[in-house]
Structures are given as structure tokens and as C-alpha cells.
Motif scaffolding. Structure first.
Motif, PDB file in Angstrom:
ATOM      1  N   LEU A  23     -29.559 -19.559 -32.948  1.00 56.00           N
ATOM      2  CA  LEU A  23     -30.260 -20.828 -33.164  1.00 56.00           C
ATOM      3  C   LEU A  23     -29.568 -21.664 -34.234  1.00 56.00           C
ATOM      4  N   LEU A  24     -29.122 -21.010 -35.274  1.00 58.36           N
ATOM      5  CA  LEU A  24     -28.452 -21.727 -36.361  1.00 58.36           C
ATOM      6  C   LEU A  24     -27.078 -22.247 -35.957  1.00 58.36           C
ATOM      7  N   LEU A  25     -26.539 -21.737 -34.877  1.00 59.24           N
ATOM      8  CA  LEU A  25     -25.245 -22.209 -34.404  1.00 59.24           C
ATOM      9  C   LEU A  25     -25.309 -23.657 -33.929  1.00 59.24           C
ATOM     10  N   ALA A  26     -26.480 -24.129 -33.588  1.00 60.85           N
ATOM     11  CA  ALA A  26     -26.617 -25.519 -33.164  1.00 60.85           C
ATOM     12  C   ALA A  26     -26.341 -26.484 -34.310  1.00 60.85           C
ATOM     13  N   LEU A  27     -26.535 -26.063 -35.533  1.00 57.76           N
ATOM     14  CA  LEU A  27     -26.327 -26.962 -36.670  1.00 57.76           C
ATOM     15  C   LEU A  27     -24.882 -27.412 -36.818  1.00 57.76           C
ATOM     16  N   PRO A  28     -23.897 -26.505 -36.833  1.00 51.56           N
ATOM     17  CA  PRO A  28     -22.525 -27.006 -36.926  1.00 51.56           C
ATOM     18  C   PRO A  28     -22.035 -27.671 -35.644  1.00 51.56           C
ATOM     19  N   LEU A  29     -22.615 -27.310 -34.510  1.00 52.24           N
ATOM     20  CA  LEU A  29     -22.152 -27.892 -33.253  1.00 52.24           C
ATOM     21  C   LEU A  29     -22.723 -29.278 -33.005  1.00 52.24           C
ATOM     22  N   ALA A  30     -23.970 -29.493 -33.344  1.00 53.41           N
ATOM     23  CA  ALA A  30     -24.613 -30.761 -33.009  1.00 53.41           C
ATOM     24  C   ALA A  30     -25.190 -31.495 -34.204  1.00 53.41           C
ATOM     25  N   GLY A  31     -25.198 -30.902 -35.359  1.00 55.43           N
ATOM     26  CA  GLY A  31     -25.838 -31.542 -36.489  1.00 55.43           C
ATOM     27  C   GLY A  31     -24.896 -32.133 -37.505  1.00 55.43           C
ATOM     28  N   GLY A  32     -23.611 -32.041 -37.256  1.00 57.73           N
ATOM     29  CA  GLY A  32     -22.630 -32.550 -38.205  1.00 57.73           C
ATOM     30  C   GLY A  32     -22.469 -34.048 -38.128  1.00 57.73           C
ATOM     31  N   GLY A  42     -25.763 -30.505 -25.337  1.00 56.84           N
ATOM     32  CA  GLY A  42     -25.648 -29.127 -24.856  1.00 56.84           C
ATOM     33  C   GLY A  42     -25.961 -28.113 -25.933  1.00 56.84           C
ATOM     34  N   ALA A  43     -25.537 -28.406 -27.155  1.00 50.88           N
ATOM     35  CA  ALA A  43     -25.810 -27.486 -28.261  1.00 50.88           C
ATOM     36  C   ALA A  43     -27.303 -27.432 -28.569  1.00 50.88           C
ATOM     37  N   TRP A  44     -27.964 -28.588 -28.620  1.00 51.11           N
ATOM     38  CA  TRP A  44     -29.401 -28.594 -28.890  1.00 51.11           C
ATOM     39  C   TRP A  44     -30.177 -27.964 -27.746  1.00 51.11           C
ATOM     40  N   SER A  45     -29.754 -28.238 -26.507  1.00 48.25           N
ATOM     41  CA  SER A  45     -30.422 -27.625 -25.353  1.00 48.25           C
ATOM     42  C   SER A  45     -30.267 -26.110 -25.381  1.00 48.25           C
ATOM     43  N   GLY A  46     -29.063 -25.647 -25.703  1.00 49.05           N
ATOM     44  CA  GLY A  46     -28.838 -24.209 -25.799  1.00 49.05           C
ATOM     45  C   GLY A  46     -29.683 -23.559 -26.882  1.00 49.05           C
ATOM     46  N   ALA A  47     -29.794 -24.225 -28.022  1.00 49.52           N
ATOM     47  CA  ALA A  47     -30.591 -23.670 -29.123  1.00 49.52           C
ATOM     48  C   ALA A  47     -32.074 -23.632 -28.768  1.00 49.52           C
ATOM     49  N   TYR A 114     -24.701 -19.187 -22.910  1.00 51.59           N
ATOM     50  CA  TYR A 114     -23.673 -19.881 -22.139  1.00 51.59           C
ATOM     51  C   TYR A 114     -23.644 -21.365 -22.501  1.00 51.59           C
ATOM     52  N   GLN A 115     -24.823 -21.974 -22.680  1.00 51.96           N
ATOM     53  CA  GLN A 115     -24.877 -23.378 -23.092  1.00 51.96           C
ATOM     54  C   GLN A 115     -24.253 -23.561 -24.469  1.00 51.96           C
ATOM     55  N   LEU A 116     -24.539 -22.672 -25.386  1.00 47.73           N
ATOM     56  CA  LEU A 116     -23.935 -22.764 -26.721  1.00 47.73           C
ATOM     57  C   LEU A 116     -22.430 -22.544 -26.667  1.00 47.73           C
ATOM     58  N   LEU A 117     -21.991 -21.620 -25.830  1.00 46.18           N
ATOM     59  CA  LEU A 117     -20.562 -21.370 -25.670  1.00 46.18           C
ATOM     60  C   LEU A 117     -19.859 -22.590 -25.074  1.00 46.18           C
ATOM     61  N   SER A 118     -20.454 -23.181 -24.074  1.00 43.91           N
ATOM     62  CA  SER A 118     -19.879 -24.388 -23.475  1.00 43.91           C
ATOM     63  C   SER A 118     -19.822 -25.532 -24.478  1.00 43.91           C
ATOM     64  N   ALA A 119     -20.857 -25.677 -25.286  1.00 41.96           N
ATOM     65  CA  ALA A 119     -20.871 -26.737 -26.289  1.00 41.96           C
ATOM     66  C   ALA A 119     -19.794 -26.521 -27.340  1.00 41.96           C
ATOM     67  N   SER A 120     -19.571 -25.269 -27.728  1.00 41.86           N
ATOM     68  CA  SER A 120     -18.546 -25.018 -28.742  1.00 41.86           C
ATOM     69  C   SER A 120     -17.150 -25.281 -28.190  1.00 41.86           C
ATOM     70  N   LEU A 121     -16.915 -24.948 -26.936  1.00 49.45           N
ATOM     71  CA  LEU A 121     -15.603 -25.209 -26.344  1.00 49.45           C
ATOM     72  C   LEU A 121     -15.393 -26.701 -26.101  1.00 49.45           C
ATOM     73  N   THR A 122     -16.433 -27.403 -25.668  1.00 48.32           N
ATOM     74  CA  THR A 122     -16.333 -28.846 -25.456  1.00 48.32           C
ATOM     75  C   THR A 122     -16.111 -29.580 -26.768  1.00 48.32           C
TER      76      THR A 122
END
Length: 136
Positions: A23-32, A42-47, A114-122
Motif C-alpha cells: 500500500l505504501l508503494l503507491a506514495l512514491p509511484l503516484a504521490g510525488g 494505475g498506482a492508486w488503483s493498485g493500492a 500486477y497493477q503496482l508492478l505495471s505502474a512502476s515500470l510505466t
């Protein structure tokens, strides 16, 4: 820490710590500061999907564990030997919920990771794939 526990409820409770990291992984992916990128949604949806699937799976794990512990009259792992034949429905529900917590396909936990992984790669933040894949 969950692997060192000898009681079923403590194992289930300790696994929440690892799941909250996703859940906390969404912060660096979508909250920066560059949160307007295509990976943000995608990051927020995954979280959010991770929170929902984790909550439902965790509830099923505790309900199944409660039924097993009541039948065995104890919560130590060694006293739960053979409980699957005594409580097949509770054991099956417990197993399906455990698959979701582990993030195995086609569960909700897998789709969220998978959504979080896709968001990190994108996002070009490939280094987040290591804890995503290693933690599962």
C-alpha cells in the motif's frame, strides 16, 4: 517474523505488515511531484485494490482460523494436524484466502500487485519491481 510463529493467529496477523508495504508503494509511484504521469492512476488503483483484496482475504483467514481453532480446541500449529479432513469447507476458504494474500494468480492480491508492478515500470521506476516480486 511470521515464519517463526507457532500459533495460527499470530502468523495471520504478522503477514499484515508485509502487505501494508504494498500500500505504501503507491506514495512514491503516484504521490510525488511528477504525479500527473500516466502511471499515477494505475498506482492508486493498485493500492486501493490491494487494500480491498487484503481486507477481504484477511477476514476470510481469521474466520477460517477461528473455525479450525474451535474444532481443535487450540491454536498451535501442531494441534491443527488433519484439520482439513474434519473441516473441508473452512480449510478450502482458508486456502483460497491464503492464495490471495500470497498474490498468486488469479486472485485479487495478484491483480493488485500486477497493477503496482505495471505502474512502476510505466513510471520508469523499475527498482520497485524487486520488492514487488520478491515480497510475493
Amino acid at each position: 517474523m511470521a515464519l517463526r510463529q507457532g500459533r495460527l493467529e499470530r502468523i495471520i496477523a504478522c503477514s499484515t505488515v508485509a502487505q501494508l508495504g504494498y500500500l505504501l508503494l503507491a506514495l512514491p509511484l503516484a504521490g510525488g511531484p511528477a504525479a500527473a504521469g500516466p502511471w499515477s492512476a494505475g498506482a492508486w488503483s493498485g493500492a486501493m485494490f490491494q487494500a480491498l483484496s487484503h481486507g477481504l482475504a484477511k477476514a476470510a483467514l481469521f474466520l477460517g482460523a477461528g473455525a479450525m481453532m474451535r474444532a481443535a480446541m487450540d491454536d498451535r500449529l501442531d494441534s491443527l494436524d488433519g484439520i482439513g479432513s474434519a473441516l473441508p469447507v473452512a480449510s478450502f476458504a482458508f486456502a483460497i484466502a491464503a492464495v490471495s494474500i500470497m498474490g498468486l494468480p488469479p486472485s485479487g492480491g495478484f491483480l493488485a500487485k500486477y497493477q503496482l508492478l505495471s505502474a512502476s515500470l510505466t513510471a520508469g521506476q523499475w527498482w520497485w519491481t524487486v520488492p514487488l516480486l520478491g515480497g510475493g
